[in-house]
Design an enzyme around this catalytic site. Sequence first.
Site: not given
Ligand code: MRU
Length: 341
Positions: A86, A192, A233
């Site tokens: 990713r 999520q 992220d």
């Molecule tokens: O696509 P995802 O479910 O991996 O995205 C996760 C997020 O955007 C979270 O808010 C982010 O990783 C920060 S919290 C640990």
Amino acid sequence: MKQIEWLNGTLRLLDQRKLPLSMEYIDCDDYMLVYDAIKTLAVRGAPLIGVSAAMGICVAARQAVKGGFDVQKYTADAEKKLRSARPTAVNLMWALDRMLPFIAAYSGDNDAYIASLDKEAFAIWEEDIELCRKMGEFGLDVVPQNANIITHCNTGSLATAGDGTALAVIRHAHRAGRNIHVYADETRPLLQGARLTAWELDQDGIPFTLMCDNMSSHLMKTHKIDLIVTGADRIAANGDSANKIGTYGLAVSAAYHKVPFYIAAPYSTIDMSIKSGDEIIIEQRNPEEVRSLGGVRTAPEGCDAFNPAFDVTPNSLIKGIITDRGIIRPPFDINLRKLLG
Ligand code: MRU
């Protein structure tokens, strides 16, 4: 609930795609299973992606020894593959960067090699638990008594090895008796918030209300909302922060409604090598995720659909970044530099 577990050489990951309907696990004795789990969001959330990838290197080293392959080349190839799973969460690259010197130091002694990789990967894992704890503690400063808090996506134990980032702040405030109420965005397209955050809040007995993403502005207009806290992220050197798609809109609306907007993230999410959010690569995902919900098509077959997984919130909309080393406030470029030396 164990989101990640090490079973004598096999990495067991909770398959988050199945939550909250069932608890199923993926037993990874092949690093490609770790890669697939990250890519398909069976395991997700920036810090947990990093921890899983580091452990994926330990899986790869064992595969190489068992299969009689060129051990160093095999693990180096695994590192490249895992790094590509990713593009946005910098914790993935951060964790693998920490594994690189140990891959490079291979001396031909397989036992010593595996032991050195295990040591570093477990250090990353244990450190993440501690970073979560500290964010929770520092975050208490921004949570007033009886606070109504909006959060987005999942930032809890399912996104980290510990209590979470934004959800660690929420958990800590709840445990400290702040009498909080959480509004959780469902977080389309992959839900999520509904599937994972609501599940975690429910398990912890934290009062919450689930809402669709398009309800937050109305909520801010009609209810007393004291705080918004989300994760990130990747945070650029100037404080611009990438997080789950929808975060930017939430921050814009928070500014309009004068609701303080905070990010909670460990130092491992801060990328000082990029000046601003313009340099952050935004993952574009399969449009089918937008054309459907829970595997059921909700739009005309094959219609054009837009599906960026993240957006970037400009630093001007962020009141503070709750890190494991304290709360960083503007000017972020100066204060982040001070934080990271
Ligand atoms: O696509 P995802 O479910 O991996 O995205 C996760 C997020 O955007 C979270 O808010 C982010 O990783 C920060 S919290 C640990």
